[in-house]
Motif scaffolding. Sequence first.
Motif, mmCIF file in Angstrom:
data_model
loop_
_atom_site.group_PDB
_atom_site.id
_atom_site.type_symbol
_atom_site.label_atom_id
_atom_site.label_comp_id
_atom_site.label_asym_id
_atom_site.label_seq_id
_atom_site.Cartn_x
_atom_site.Cartn_y
_atom_site.Cartn_z
ATOM 1 N N THR A 109 0.759 -1.236 -0.059
ATOM 2 C CA THR A 109 -0.080 0.182 -0.122
ATOM 3 C C THR A 109 0.931 1.198 0.035
ATOM 4 O O THR A 109 2.179 1.194 0.520
ATOM 5 C CB THR A 109 -0.734 0.106 1.207
ATOM 6 O OG1 THR A 109 -0.232 -0.066 2.295
ATOM 7 C CG2 THR A 109 -1.983 -1.228 1.139
ATOM 8 N N GLU A 111 0.941 4.322 1.464
ATOM 9 C CA GLU A 111 1.703 4.770 2.825
ATOM 10 C C GLU A 111 2.885 4.133 3.495
ATOM 11 O O GLU A 111 3.820 4.407 3.788
ATOM 12 C CB GLU A 111 0.577 5.195 3.802
ATOM 13 C CG GLU A 111 -0.221 6.003 3.478
ATOM 14 C CD GLU A 111 -1.481 5.375 2.647
ATOM 15 O OE1 GLU A 111 -1.485 4.277 2.317
ATOM 16 O OE2 GLU A 111 -2.599 6.055 2.522
ATOM 17 N N ALA B 255 0.402 10.931 4.785
ATOM 18 C CA ALA B 255 -0.598 10.288 5.503
ATOM 19 C C ALA B 255 -1.545 11.051 6.407
ATOM 20 O O ALA B 255 -1.968 10.622 7.559
ATOM 21 C CB ALA B 255 -0.359 8.871 6.020
ATOM 22 N N ALA B 299 -1.216 5.496 8.373
ATOM 23 C CA ALA B 299 -2.625 5.458 8.037
ATOM 24 C C ALA B 299 -3.548 5.582 8.921
ATOM 25 O O ALA B 299 -4.325 4.884 8.997
ATOM 26 C CB ALA B 299 -2.631 4.276 6.945
ATOM 27 N N THR B 343 -4.166 0.615 5.345
ATOM 28 C CA THR B 343 -5.124 1.616 5.116
ATOM 29 C C THR B 343 -6.401 1.689 5.713
ATOM 30 O O THR B 343 -7.600 1.914 5.096
ATOM 31 C CB THR B 343 -5.172 1.747 3.492
ATOM 32 O OG1 THR B 343 -5.968 0.891 3.169
ATOM 33 C CG2 THR B 343 -3.920 1.614 2.827
ATOM 34 N N GLY B 386 -6.963 1.696 -0.673
ATOM 35 C CA GLY B 386 -7.179 3.189 -0.442
ATOM 36 C C GLY B 386 -8.730 3.158 -0.486
ATOM 37 O O GLY B 386 -9.428 4.027 -1.016
ATOM 38 N N ASP B 432 -6.298 7.304 -5.083
ATOM 39 C CA ASP B 432 -6.503 7.868 -3.699
ATOM 40 C C ASP B 432 -7.642 8.872 -3.643
ATOM 41 O O ASP B 432 -7.828 9.874 -2.985
ATOM 42 C CB ASP B 432 -5.226 8.811 -3.533
ATOM 43 C CG ASP B 432 -3.811 8.029 -3.232
ATOM 44 O OD1 ASP B 432 -3.893 6.678 -3.280
ATOM 45 O OD2 ASP B 432 -2.991 8.568 -3.134
#
Lengths: 174, 440
Positions: A109, A111, B255, B299, B343, B386, B432
């Motif tokens: 992912t 991040e 984030a 996240a 996430t 996401g 996103d």
Amino acid sequence: MNRILTATLLIAALAVSACTNPDRFGADGMNNGAANGAGLNGGIVPGSVNDPASTAYFQQAIGDRVLFLIDQSTLTPEGQATLDGQAAWLNTNTDYQAVIEGHADEQGTREYNLALGARRANAAREYLLSRGIAASRLRVVSYGKERPIEICSNEACYAKNRRAVTVLAGGLTS
Amino acid sequence: MIVRILSICLALIGGVASVAQAQDGPLRIEITEGVIEPLPFAVPSFQPESGDAGQMAVDLARVVSEDLVGSGLFREVPASAYISTVSDFNAPIQYADWKAINAQALITGAVSVSGNTLNVKFRLYDVFSGAELGSGLQFAGTVDGWRRMAHKVADAVYSRITGEGGYFDSRVVYVSETGPKDDRAKRLAVMDYDGANVRYLTDSSSIVLAPRFSPSGDRILYTSYESGFPRIYVLDIGSVQRRVLESAEGTMSFAPRFSPSGNTVVYSLTQGGNTDIFTMDIGTGQSTRLTNTPAIETAPSYSPDGSRIVFESDRSGSQQLYVMPASGGEATRISFGEGRYGTPVWSPRGDLVAFTKQNKGRFHIGVMRLDGSEERLLTASFLDEGPTWAPNGRVIMFARETQGAGGASSLYSVDISGRNLKPVRTQEGGSDPSWSPLQK
């Protein structure tokens, strides 16, 4: 005359190295223009891959990047050897500073991969610090999975994308 | 063989429909019951009540229909099946004519234009009960904002029939993507939830990532490499003015997400290769550390009441989901299934967390309760990630990236039941997404 020509070539080569991000355009770009040459009077063309003080030399002869295993930020023995070479070079060419860019492959992912890239860049930085490079010369940034150099979706590409690249800056402190 | 399968299918549809018709109570879809057969409705073109409202009357009814059909819970009875027409917004409804074509709900509307002002009225009828459902409503807006009027009508219909809040009058901010994988250009864009009215908020000169709406829908937080290093910016959507939230030299911040009050940002800060979670007061710039481990902690997402934060950490050795008090302190792990979880996003209803799961080389969007129970995977693909929640907590939007050298990212939405998976229309690639609250 000869001196002027040399100086011009030197500036040209530095301009190229300062502006070129090898990840975006490929290190081959360094071979164009002033690079690759036993040129004037059989000597070494400054800025070429044969000039040991050049960015091109650092990228190609020393090796500007180290690779990582999947989801790992531990340096491999090969990576450590490359960084030993980088440290020796940086200790000789003290005009240069560097930004170490950490990257991840696309399996992950966004991040998390940013944080993983930061771990990788930091592992390379810590190693260079341990070899005597001043902390003020080394910055880190992570691009996560935002800047792959290989675009296929299998391990052959992923292995090259999991990297920390030492990008030189400066070199012309007058 | 083929004939037999066909007859079974027909029998099933017939059975469901007859159950729906046998209901005595008011027109109702219980979303939690698992809707199999969408509820049929009719929405004749609205009545133009001023000379220049003719096209608007047609367009409004069309967008109302697109919203309802797009939710997966409704099916439009085509105009070609109509027995009677509606020629006067205030005339009595010929229920028998709509019953005969099995339109269980009937939506009528009227529209008038005066200068740049648009007035829209609508009524909703429960055809089989022969009565109006709720009372007529009237909305006023601008001519330019006509789609919002249609979304408001559709939200009211959805809300009256499902008993849930609507989500059509909302927007999505996302990263618009162009170019190949190794030279991708990214810029922020905002659009209506259905892909209409796209507006670009940044250019593509720097990488931009993960925009997030403020609770009031007027600002966004995002991450940009404008300075050469990832930094968090806050951008006013109306004026497109932005400012950086300062962080120390040599760090990376990313984030970000707003607190429910809109005054605080929770985000990740990386120092010396280690990523932890912090909060920052947007007004004063003062930051507070919430986690302090050598793990990757990122996240973060607030609970709707602002008391807790769900986030991901690899402190156990792999990416997993944790919940901690909003002030930091002890975190409780909530994900225990196979694979990795990242996430997390707290639902606006507070009951679920949406997440990205990686398992056996596949990516999934899923939901689970806050205690980790009732995990449900809604999607599976090469790369889904996401998730963001619709304002009513019933639909999730996310990004799906395709495999290989030509891989590209685009937006999708799916019900929390796992049904109605479909692409969201965008002009370019997209990633996103962040869904706004319902507009006021």
